[in-house]
Design a protein around this motif. Structure first.
Motif, short mmCIF file in Angstrom:
data_model
loop_
_atom_site.label_atom_id
_atom_site.label_comp_id
_atom_site.label_asym_id
_atom_site.label_seq_id
_atom_site.Cartn_x
_atom_site.Cartn_y
_atom_site.Cartn_z
N THR A 76 45.77 31.08 8.83
CA THR A 76 45.56 31.79 7.57
C THR A 76 46.90 32.06 6.92
O THR A 76 47.84 32.52 7.58
CB THR A 76 44.88 33.16 7.82
OG1 THR A 76 43.65 32.97 8.48
CG2 THR A 76 44.65 33.91 6.51
N LYS A 89 48.51 33.54 2.77
CA LYS A 89 48.07 34.29 1.58
C LYS A 89 48.95 34.00 0.38
O LYS A 89 50.16 33.76 0.52
CB LYS A 89 48.09 35.80 1.88
CG LYS A 89 47.49 36.18 3.22
CD LYS A 89 47.43 37.68 3.46
CE LYS A 89 47.08 37.98 4.91
NZ LYS A 89 48.24 37.99 5.81
N LEU A 92 42.16 29.10 6.32
CA LEU A 92 41.75 30.17 5.40
C LEU A 92 42.91 30.51 4.48
O LEU A 92 44.03 30.75 4.95
CB LEU A 92 41.35 31.41 6.23
CG LEU A 92 40.89 32.66 5.48
CD1 LEU A 92 39.64 32.39 4.65
CD2 LEU A 92 40.62 33.80 6.48
N TYR A 93 42.63 30.51 3.17
CA TYR A 93 43.64 30.91 2.18
C TYR A 93 43.13 32.15 1.48
O TYR A 93 41.99 32.18 1.00
CB TYR A 93 43.85 29.77 1.17
CG TYR A 93 45.13 29.88 0.35
CD1 TYR A 93 46.30 30.42 0.89
CD2 TYR A 93 45.17 29.41 -0.96
CE1 TYR A 93 47.47 30.49 0.15
CE2 TYR A 93 46.35 29.47 -1.71
CZ TYR A 93 47.49 30.02 -1.15
OH TYR A 93 48.66 30.08 -1.89
N ASP A 117 47.77 34.78 11.55
CA ASP A 117 47.71 35.33 10.19
C ASP A 117 49.11 35.55 9.65
O ASP A 117 49.82 36.45 10.09
CB ASP A 117 46.95 36.66 10.21
CG ASP A 117 46.82 37.24 8.81
OD1 ASP A 117 45.92 36.81 8.07
OD2 ASP A 117 47.65 38.12 8.44
#
Ligand code: NAD
Length: 273
Positions: free
Chosen positions: A73, A75, A104-105, A45
């Motif tokens: 991931t 962000k 995952l964004y 992450d």
């Protein structure tokens, strides 16, 4: 290590425990990730705002592991909300990570009112184009989630929020579970501060022959959360993934449940937007 996976609302599966790299400098992140990979972590992450996507990408490439064994991931930083800006930001993140697809964004923080529709439309395009296998949000309160859901498009797969025994988030967790949104716990160890000195947690650790950090992570996992503890210390990195060979009883869970004080260590999403 056998880390269980959780199915997201589009069928993609995500390891229930991953490795967080907030505040790990770019030139140190590769060493931490290599240790984590050896220990069995496969989910990582990061965020554009952490400034360590390049080091993260280098470490993952150096592992030689097939891409499909990793779950990555990142962000969208708040200054890049909006349709065009979000698409450009994704390009830049993929470039820094050396990847052509994210697992995952996440929208890092709730946007200003006008940007909800624009940013989420960009995320839906990113998903439709196959550049992220799943899209989600972070630091969204139920009111923020309702705004997004009311747009009538894709329901976020994940909401990553601050969650530990001092901030148990029972209302957001119930809301998210009702809407099929997976809850991902950030700062699951309470950032390694006073939480880990709670006498009740020490007592449980003693009884189970585990560390306090392991008790706290196990509690969050048993609630059904995804957890992403961070450490740069090899022994702790290994310790934090060693939580799949014991179980807390209903009584233990209730004892930890009683530690909630609604104490935030990070920013309050309601005062962000
Ligand atoms: P954390 O709760 O994971 O705590 C990390 C700290 O706890 C370490 O720096 C260390 O001091 C201590 N620690 C780690 N393992 C330990 C152990 N076994 N025993 C004793 N102490 C130990 O804190 P965090 O880094 O804030 O959160 C984890 C991850 O969550 C971040 O790295 C990041 O990926 C994510 N995060 C996301 C947001 C967001 O806005 N979405 C905000 C904060 C963090």
């Amino acid at each position: 290590r056998n880390v269980p996976t959780i199915a997201l609302n589009n069928g993609v599966t995500m390891p229930q425990l991953g490795f967080g790299v907030w505040q790990v400098p770019d030139d140190e992140v590769a060493a931490a990730i290599s240790t984590a990979l050896e220990a069995g972590y496969r989910s990582f992450d990061t965020a554009a705002a952490y400034g360590n996507e390049e080091g993260t990408g280098r470490a993952l490439a150096a592992s030689g592991l097939p891409r499909e064994e990793l779950f990555v991931t990142t962000k969208l930083r708040s200054s890049e909300q909006g349709y065009d800006a979000a698409l450009r930001a994704l390009d830049a993140s993929l470039d820094r990570l050396g990847l052509d697809q994210l697992d995952l964004y996440l929208v890092h923080w709730p946007p200003e009112a006008d940007a909800y529709e624009e940013t989420w439309r960009a995320f839906e395009k990113i998903y439709a184009d196959g550049r992220a296998r799943a899209i989600g949000v972070s630091n969204f309160q139920p009111t923020h989630l309702n705004r997004l859901i009311d747009l009538g498009g894709t329901v976020p797969a994940v909401n990553q929020i601050e969650l530990h025994p001092w901030l148990q988030q029972s209302v957001p967790r119930a809301f998210q579970s009702d809407h099929g949104i997976v809850t991902e716990a950030w700062s699951p160890l309470g950032q390694g501060g006073g939480l880990l000195k709670e006498p009740k947690l020490a007592e449980l650790a003693e009884r189970h022959g585990r560390t306090v950090a392991q008790i706290v992570l196990r509690w969050s996992l048993q609630l059904g959360n995804v957890v992403i503890p961070k450490s740069v210390t090899p022994a702790r990195i290994r310790e934090n993934i060693g939580v799949f060979d014991f179980e807390l009883s209903a009584e233990d869970m209730a004892a930890i449940g009683a530690l909630n004080t609604d104490t935030r260590l990070g920013a309050n999403p309601d005062s962000v937007n």
